[in-house]
Design an enzyme around this catalytic site. Structure first.
Site, mmCIF file in Angstrom:
data_model
loop_
_atom_site.group_PDB
_atom_site.id
_atom_site.type_symbol
_atom_site.label_atom_id
_atom_site.label_comp_id
_atom_site.label_asym_id
_atom_site.label_seq_id
_atom_site.Cartn_x
_atom_site.Cartn_y
_atom_site.Cartn_z
ATOM 1 N N ILE A 22 0.822 -1.204 0.000
ATOM 2 C CA ILE A 22 0.000 0.000 0.000
ATOM 3 C C ILE A 22 0.857 1.254 0.000
ATOM 4 O O ILE A 22 0.589 2.214 -0.738
ATOM 5 C CB ILE A 22 -0.957 0.001 1.209
ATOM 6 C CG1 ILE A 22 -1.868 -1.227 1.170
ATOM 7 C CG2 ILE A 22 -1.795 1.277 1.219
ATOM 8 C CD1 ILE A 22 -2.720 -1.335 -0.082
ATOM 9 N N HIS A 287 6.765 -12.628 -30.238
ATOM 10 C CA HIS A 287 7.670 -11.512 -30.508
ATOM 11 C C HIS A 287 6.952 -10.442 -31.323
ATOM 12 O O HIS A 287 6.192 -10.745 -32.231
ATOM 13 C CB HIS A 287 8.881 -12.021 -31.291
ATOM 14 C CG HIS A 287 9.903 -10.963 -31.569
ATOM 15 N ND1 HIS A 287 10.787 -10.517 -30.608
ATOM 16 C CD2 HIS A 287 10.148 -10.248 -32.693
ATOM 17 C CE1 HIS A 287 11.549 -9.568 -31.141
ATOM 18 N NE2 HIS A 287 11.184 -9.393 -32.395
#
Length: 320
Positions: A22, A287
């Protein structure tokens, strides 16, 4: 995090205290929105439970992008001035002046007192967490507990949801052995850049299996996403596979960089199923993507300098 979303206006200057999910996420958001942000943490690095390769990159990036890091520090006093601004005094003697907001993200404790649990015989640990076994059963027959306030050790919403579903399957769905397996659970941190991790870190693997049984593959690069960006705007990416044993079973997978949060889910399935480095090598790369690095890490398709094929392609009787 609730207090963050309750803010009615954007602060010009904010200080966040903490070193976990957090704290890092909110500090990253504040900074990205243009707030002058200071992050105070007790130790040298944030996210210390993550793999070292992730820690290295995220801490470097917090510095590089301009978050004011106050490492090895704690808050000693918060002084409210006449204009409503906050001066925050730290253990190193320094002061962060003129804060509009101070957000404490230093962890939570379960609010389980006063519920009558002890009166019912439900046992708690020293921190107030409800003690449960692997089937979410408490010390009282017929009373179950799931979620952040239990001793299972995961304060993640999807973990509680999954545990609740398995509990319902067992109690009402006719599946007497249904339960959540609290191992190899993926997690992400929405820092800048984001982080994804599943399984053991390298230090955890070495402690569990010994140095001789652990093999690590890693890569660090600037992804093609930033190919046309100025050098100072290129955000790094880092990846690591932690493997064990002769078959090099992947017991840990760690990534930080653009898209890390999205790519982790699929790789987490592979790790959960017990995939090996050889299985990763046998998968054709997509790719151009950053994720392809996980299936092309050198030495690709080899072990000890020789071709290392998956079981379906090895000669009969070849157990290597």
């Amino acid at each position: 995090s609730d207090d963050f979303f309750d803010l009615a206006t954007q602060p010009q200057r904010a200080l966040v205290a903490g070193a976990g999910y957090i704290a890092v996420e909110i500090a990253s958001i504040f900074h990205a929105l243009g707030t002058s942000t200071t992050l105070v943490c007790r130790r040298q690095n944030v996210l210390r439970k993550f793999d070292p390769i992730v820690q290295e990159v995220v801490n470097e990036e917090l510095d590089r992008m301009g978050v004011h890091m106050k490492r090895e520090n704690q808050i000693t006093e918060i002084e409210k001035k006449s204009d409503g601004k906050l001066d925050v005094h730290l253990t190193d003697g320094s002061t962060v002046h003129g804060c509009d907001v101070v957000l404490m993200a230093i962890g939570r404790v379960p609010v389980t007192s006063g519920m009558g649990l002890e009166d019912a015989g439900v046992k708690l640990d020293a921190e107030g967490q409800i003690i449960v076994d692997e089937y979410e059963r408490t010390s009282v027959p017929g009373v179950h507990a799931i979620g952040d306030a239990t001793t299972q050790g995961y304060e993640l919403t999807p973990v509680a949801i999954a545990a609740g579903r398995r509990l319902a399957d067992r109690l009402f769905g006719g599946e007497p052995k249904a339960r959540l397996e609290y191992s190899t659970i993926p997690s992400v941190v929405f820092s800048h850049p984001p982080i994804g991790a599943v399984g053991l870190t390298e230090p955890e693997a070495r402690e569990k299996y010994g140095d001789g049984d652990v093999k690590v593959y890693k890569a660090k690069f600037k992804p093609m996403h930033y190919a046309m960006s100025a050098a100072e705007d290129k955000v790094p990416m880092a990846m690591k596979l932690v493997c064990v044993g002769a078959e090099e079973k992947v017991v840990g997978l760690h990534v930080i960089g653009i898209g890390a949060d999205e790519m982790l889910q699929g790789f987490a399935v592979a790790v959960k199923m017990g995939a090996t480095k050889r299985d990763f090598d046998h998968c054709v790369a997509l790719h151009p993507t950053a994720a392809e690095e996980f299936v092309t890490m050198a030495p690709w398709g080899q072990k000890d300098g020789k071709p290392w094929l998956p079981g379906t392609l090895r000669a009969v009787g070849d157990g290597k």
